[in-house]
Each structure stands twice: as structure tokens, then as C-alpha cells.
Design a protein around this motif. Structure first.
Motif, mmCIF file in Angstrom:
data_model
loop_
_atom_site.group_PDB
_atom_site.id
_atom_site.type_symbol
_atom_site.label_atom_id
_atom_site.label_comp_id
_atom_site.label_asym_id
_atom_site.label_seq_id
_atom_site.Cartn_x
_atom_site.Cartn_y
_atom_site.Cartn_z
ATOM 1 N N GLY A 50 0.840 -1.187 0.000
ATOM 2 C CA GLY A 50 0.000 0.000 0.000
ATOM 3 C C GLY A 50 0.881 1.245 0.000
ATOM 4 N N GLY A 51 0.505 2.236 -0.792
ATOM 5 C CA GLY A 51 1.302 3.456 -0.911
ATOM 6 C C GLY A 51 0.968 4.449 0.193
ATOM 7 N N ILE A 52 2.002 4.946 0.855
ATOM 8 C CA ILE A 52 1.838 5.953 1.900
ATOM 9 C C ILE A 52 2.352 7.307 1.413
ATOM 10 C CG2 ILE A 52 2.502 6.635 4.251
ATOM 11 C CD1 ILE A 52 2.721 3.647 4.947
ATOM 12 N N ALA A 53 3.546 7.328 0.811
ATOM 13 C CA ALA A 53 4.106 8.583 0.286
ATOM 14 C C ALA A 53 3.213 9.101 -0.847
ATOM 15 C CB ALA A 53 5.530 8.349 -0.213
ATOM 16 N N ALA A 54 3.179 10.438 -0.966
ATOM 17 C CA ALA A 54 2.213 11.086 -1.863
ATOM 18 C C ALA A 54 2.205 10.548 -3.293
ATOM 19 C CB ALA A 54 2.455 12.591 -1.853
ATOM 20 N N GLU A 115 11.435 5.212 -5.285
ATOM 21 C CA GLU A 115 12.318 4.531 -4.339
ATOM 22 C C GLU A 115 11.909 4.960 -2.937
ATOM 23 O OE1 GLU A 115 16.391 4.829 -5.431
ATOM 24 O OE2 GLU A 115 17.038 3.389 -3.929
ATOM 25 N N GLY A 116 11.859 4.028 -2.007
ATOM 26 C CA GLY A 116 11.449 4.420 -0.667
ATOM 27 C C GLY A 116 11.582 3.309 0.349
ATOM 28 N N ARG A 136 3.681 6.681 8.627
ATOM 29 C CA ARG A 136 4.209 7.845 7.906
ATOM 30 C C ARG A 136 5.211 8.592 8.779
ATOM 31 N NH1 ARG A 136 2.108 10.978 3.801
ATOM 32 N NH2 ARG A 136 -0.081 10.429 3.993
ATOM 33 N N VAL A 137 4.835 8.807 10.041
ATOM 34 C CA VAL A 137 5.741 9.502 10.974
ATOM 35 C C VAL A 137 7.046 8.721 11.150
ATOM 36 C CG1 VAL A 137 6.021 10.191 13.392
ATOM 37 C CG2 VAL A 137 3.892 10.716 12.189
ATOM 38 N N LEU A 138 6.931 7.406 11.113
ATOM 39 C CA LEU A 138 8.115 6.552 11.304
ATOM 40 C C LEU A 138 9.024 6.521 10.071
ATOM 41 C CD1 LEU A 138 6.611 3.475 13.203
ATOM 42 C CD2 LEU A 138 7.878 5.408 14.149
ATOM 43 N N THR A 168 -0.286 -1.338 -4.968
ATOM 44 C CA THR A 168 -1.577 -1.804 -5.482
ATOM 45 C C THR A 168 -2.733 -0.909 -5.043
ATOM 46 O OG1 THR A 168 -1.704 -3.285 -3.578
ATOM 47 C CG2 THR A 168 -0.897 -4.224 -5.636
ATOM 48 N N ASN A 169 -2.485 -0.080 -4.048
ATOM 49 C CA ASN A 169 -3.573 0.741 -3.487
ATOM 50 C C ASN A 169 -2.955 1.861 -2.669
ATOM 51 O OD1 ASN A 169 -3.022 -1.863 -1.740
ATOM 52 N ND2 ASN A 169 -3.659 -0.253 -0.298
ATOM 53 N N ARG A 170 -3.704 2.925 -2.498
ATOM 54 C CA ARG A 170 -3.314 3.917 -1.499
ATOM 55 C C ARG A 170 -3.607 3.279 -0.137
ATOM 56 N NH1 ARG A 170 -0.023 7.518 -1.574
ATOM 57 N NH2 ARG A 170 -1.194 9.146 -0.522
#
Ligand code: HPA
Length: 206
Positions: A50-54, A115-116, A136-138, A168-170
Motif C-alpha cells: 500500500g502506498g503511503i508517500a504522496a 524509491e522508498g 508515515r511519521v516513522l 496496489t492501493n493507497r
């Protein structure tokens, strides 16, 4: 499956063991141990996340630069396997030279590659919105339920690691919809073609 891809001899594993299926972390890492025992020097891992970064939306590919082990489990717990260091270094588990190669192949082939940092969680429930806020904070850019145990065991066994997430998803609370396994599977298959081209190009460049 054993064969040749991109001019290299490869062993390809279809699927994997997950901790959420009830397997011990060392069992999850067993295929990687087998590959190392058979003489492999490099392991390429893929996953859905799951995507966290914008910028990380469905269909994006993310090269894993580093991970957060939030599974609260480690495949190396217990007596060390002969040959393993007791305390393996994890300061650069995702090989910098392999990452540079992957970036180069992606650029040459016009494949978008972010990349992340990948946060590995146990699952099987998806995260709450509050948990995604915490991740996200971590410092997590993406979250998933695999890969971390395999990479830890691979590093202990001396394998070079490259890993790529298909977003695959936000992640929970960041997209409009509820999370569903069906969406995850659909997006994974869609991006799989691009990921396949990337992997083939990396193998050819090794
Ligand atoms: N969270 C955890 N694992 C996942 C996700 C997610 O949003 N998407 C695909 N695997």
C-alpha cells in the motif's frame, strides 16, 4: 521454476510463505535459505504494498531502499544456522549497486520507478488509518506483509538483495475506497508486466 532469463540462470519462486498464514519467520525464509544453499548469489524479491508517500498510487513501482521491521518477529531468532553471523549487519540490506542498476534499467526502458522505505507488518488485517499515520511519521513510504523476513535471512546467508514493491492501493485512509484483496490482485497483475521487464533488464545487466 528453474531456467534462464536475461542470460542468467535463475530459480523462480511463484508465491511465498507469509507469517500471517501461521508460518514461523524461519519457515517464511526457508526458500531463500534453499536458494543460498544451491549457490545463488543474488535474490530479487517482489511484493504488493500500500502506498503511503504522496506519489505512490495504484500501479506504481517502488524500489525498496530500506525497511522497517514492524513484524515484531525475526527469522534469525534461535541458535544461529552454521555460517550465519550471530548479529548480521543490516545497515544496507538492499544492495546499492543493484539499486543503481535497477534505476538505470528503468530509465532506459521508460519504466517509472520510485524509491522508498517499506514497512513490513504482520497482517493479515489491513492497517487502520491511525496506523498509517504512525507509519508515515516513522518514515515509511509503503506498507506490506512480506519480504522483510526473507531479506533478513538472505543477508545473514550473504545474498545480495534487490526488492521492488508494486503499489496496489493507497494505504488506509489515503484513498477513497475501502481496501480489498480484489483491488490488490488486479493492480498487481496490471503492473506485473512492467515489473517483469524491469527484472529481465536487471538480470541482463548483472
Ligand atoms: N497494507 C498492507 N499490505 C498490503 C497493502 C496495504 O495497504 N496493499 C497490498 N499489500
Amino acid at each position: 521454476v528453474a531456467g534462464t532469463l536475461g542470460g542468467r540462470r535463475v530459480l523462480v519462486q511463484s508465491g511465498r510463505f507469509h507469517g500471517y498464514e501461521g508460518h514461523a519467520p524461519a519457515t517464511v525464509a526457508l526458500p531463500v535459505r534453499l536458494f543460498a544453499g544451491l549457490g545463488a548469489g543474488t535474490v530479487i524479491l517482489t511484493n504488493a504494498a500500500g502506498g503511503i508517500a504522496a506519489p505512490l498510487g495504484p500501479g506504481a513501482l517502488m524500489l525498496i531502499a530500506d525497511h522497517l521491521n514492524l513484524m515484531f518477529a525475526n527469522p534469525l531468532v534461535g541458535p544461529p544456522i552454521p555460517g550465519d553471523p550471530r548479529f548480521p549487519d543490516m545497515s544496507a540490506p538492499y544492495d546499492p549497486a543493484l539499486r543503481a542498476l535497477a534505476r538505470r534499467v528503468a530509465a532506459e526502458q521508460g519504466i517509472g520507478l520510485a524509491e522508498g522505505v517499506y514497512a513490513g507488518v504482520s497482517g493479515p488485517s489491513y492497517e487502520t488509518r491511525a496506523e498509517i499515520g504512525m507509519l508515515r511519521v516513522l518514515g515509511a513510504d509503503a506498507v506490506g506483509m512480506s519480504t522483510v523476513p526473507e531479506v533478513i535471512a538472505a543477508r545473514a546467508a550473504g545474498l545480495r538483495c534487490l526488492a521492488v514493491s508494486i503499489i496496489t492501493n493507497r494505504a488506509a485512509g489515503l484513498g477513497a475506497a475501502r481496501l480489498s484483496h480484489e483491488e490488490v490482485m488486479r493492480e498487481a497483475h496490471g503492473a506485473g508486466v512492467r515489473l517483469g521487464r524491469l527484472v529481465r533488464g536487471v538480470l541482463a545487466g548483472l
